[in-house]
Design an enzyme around this catalytic site. Structure first.
Site, PDB file in Angstrom:
ATOM      1  CB  SER A 195      -0.925   0.010   1.222  1.00 55.80           C
ATOM      2  OG  SER A 195      -0.171   0.126   2.426  1.00 55.80           O
ATOM      3  CD  GLU A 345       1.348  -1.718  11.110  1.00 55.33           C
ATOM      4  OE1 GLU A 345       1.262  -0.999  12.101  1.00 55.33           O
ATOM      5  OE2 GLU A 345       1.581  -1.274   9.967  1.00 55.33           O
ATOM      6  CG  HIS A 372       6.366  -6.281   5.598  1.00 57.17           C
ATOM      7  ND1 HIS A 372       5.478  -5.950   6.594  1.00 57.17           N
ATOM      8  CD2 HIS A 372       5.681  -6.105   4.437  1.00 57.17           C
ATOM      9  CE1 HIS A 372       4.321  -5.579   6.075  1.00 57.17           C
ATOM     10  NE2 HIS A 372       4.418  -5.675   4.770  1.00 57.17           N
ATOM     11  NE  ARG A 376       7.967  -8.058   9.543  1.00 51.53           N
ATOM     12  CZ  ARG A 376       7.460  -6.850   9.752  1.00 51.53           C
ATOM     13  NH1 ARG A 376       6.182  -6.610   9.473  1.00 51.53           N
ATOM     14  NH2 ARG A 376       8.212  -5.885  10.236  1.00 51.53           N
ATOM     15  CE  LYS A 442      12.463  -1.067   9.633  1.00 45.52           C
ATOM     16  NZ  LYS A 442      11.286  -0.261   9.326  1.00 45.52           N
TER      17      LYS A 442
END
Length: 456
Positions: A195, A345, A372, A376, A442
């Site tokens: 997105s 997420e 990502h 993951r 991060k």
């Protein structure tokens, strides 16, 4: 604590030779009793980095109150500074660092290099800004950043007439040859990989000479609430985004208004702390929880009850209470069947919770999180199975079955969500050692301190 000579799973998201020895890691604290924690969290990374871009393109200075100070946001600041934006840190009252005054450049200038680190927002949001600058801007980042999808931004800018040199890779590194203007107009891209491709173009679109009429082609766009967040931040600054049909966004050319903004706490970063209540028992409260928000993390209030939790929102305090213990004295955590296509997420932390549940879970709609900070899905399966778990990869998700887990090394893969998932598992399983808890800087540099505070 030293962990040595273990047999690692074959999967390696980086493609490097596996190491069988580890350096000292972070021994995840184990729950010794029910929690009764009340925590405040720093600002949202997603909102901070959107507001930084909009402030840099605005018609005057903006004040960002309680922005997130983390690696991702500081990379965004440095990238915009390289293009001529000025920043001044001023004392803030939020307890998590300074506020920030952002003054746009009179004229954006390139002839620079921008380090994207591993930040998707930096590598995707800043190339359209660089196209508005005068001179070439080279983008590069961490090793794995070169594997992250960039096609929507690369093809999108080329479709708008921007000269972009990537040697045919479609990924980092590349150079945007800015001319100080972008014509804009009709554009079609495939945003099914992220997105952020849509958000990247929308954020700068009002500064294009003809605005932007953007259409998505291909499969559904993942994490659609993040586009809603982008549209809302634009609207607050006087930029209207029309959506005449699904998968189409129209932005008219015009000014982006300067604005003083209060950044909400990061609700996705609240996930491991709220999940801790289910794993350890007791309750965890997050303060500053907004009544209305575009943040994906708000879905935790609906998702955690499906695992058996009780959730209550009183004013600006969201509290998660642990499930009632099972008849056999277990934690009472139920397995789930979830489609997380809009909230990918949150998936790593919820998979960590499912790994200590008492019945099977299937979590789908998350095939896009293979692209990502790391793959993951493969990383979660590798690390949980390395501790004795039973996780199976699906085309677009994972199947997690109950298993008796044991301690051992947990690799973070330079991925903040993987690191916090290791902490969740370690709360239930003694001896889990996360190799790089520092990667949480991060988006949440205070994570280890806040995690320890849960038990105090």
């Amino acid at each position: 604590m030293q962990i040595s000579r273990y047999s690692a799973p074959e999967f390696d998201p980086y493609g490097d030779t596996r190491q069988t020895d580890t350096d000292d890691g972070w021994l995840a604290p184990v729950a010794t009793g029910p929690l009764a924690a009340v925590l405040s969290l720093p600002g949202s990374k997603s909102l901070t980095n959107r507001e930084l871009v909009l402030a840099a393109l605005a018609d005057g200075p903006s004040l960002l109150r309680t922005p997130l100070w983390s690696r991702d946001s500081e990379l965004m600041v440095e990238g915009l500074r390289a293009l001529g934006t000025r920043f001044e840190r001023v004392a803030g009252a939020g307890g998590f660092g300074d506020d920030l005054v952002v003054t746009p450049a009179e004229e954006l200038t390139g002839s620079t290099t921008i380090d994207c680190g591993l930040a998707g927002t930096v590598m995707r949001f800043l190339p359209p800004v660089a196209a508005l600058a005068l001179g070439p801007t080279t983008f590069d980042g961490d090793e794995y950043a070169r594997k992250r999808p960039m096609s929507g931004v690369v093809e999108g800018l080329r479709g708008l007439g921007v000269d972009l040199d990537d040697d045919g890779r479609g990924t980092l590194p590349f150079t945007v040859h800015g001319t100080g203007r972008v014509a804009g107009g009709p554009l079609e891209i495939d945003a099914s990989a992220s997105s952020q491709f849509v958000s990247a173009l929308l954020l700068s679109a009002a500064r294009f000479e003809r605005g932007l009429d953007l259409r998505h082609r291909g499969e559904r766009v993942p994490s659609a609430p993040h586009i809603e967040m982008t549209v809302a931040t634009l609207a607050a600054r006087g930029v209207a985004v029309a959506e005449p049909e699904p998968g189409r966004w129209v932005v008219e050319p015009g000014r982006i208004r300067a604005l003083d903004v209060d950044i909400e706490p990061d609700l996705s970063n609240a996930a491991p702390f709220l999940i801790a209540a289910l794993v350890a028992g007791g309750s965890v409260t997050i303060t500053g929880w907004p009544r209305t928000t575009t943040q994906v993390g708000a879905q935790l209030a609906d998702l955690l009850p499906r695992f058996g939790a009780r959730v209550e929102l009183a004013g600006d305090r969201l509290t998660v209470h642990a499930p009632e213990p099972g008849a056999d004295g277990g934690r009472g955590i139920r397995g789930v069947d979830l489609d997380l296509s809009e909230a990918g997420e949150l998936a790593p932390n919820l998979v960590g919770l499912a790994a200590v549940a008492e019945s099977p879970s299937i979590i789908t709609g998350i095939g896009h999180i293979r692209h990502h900070e790391t793959d993951r899905l493969a990383a979660l399966a590798a690390e949980i199975n390395g501790l004795g778990g039973r996780v199976t990869e699906l085309d677009d998700g994972l199947r997690i079955e109950p298993a008796r887990l044991h301690g051992g090394p947990w690799r973070a893969y330079a991925d903040h969500r993987m690191a916090t998932t290791g902490a969740i598992v370690g709360l239930a399983v003694p001896g889990v050692v996360v190799d790089d808890i520092g990667t949480t800087s991060k988006t949440l540099p205070q994570f280890p301190e806040l995690w320890e505070r849960l038990r105090s």
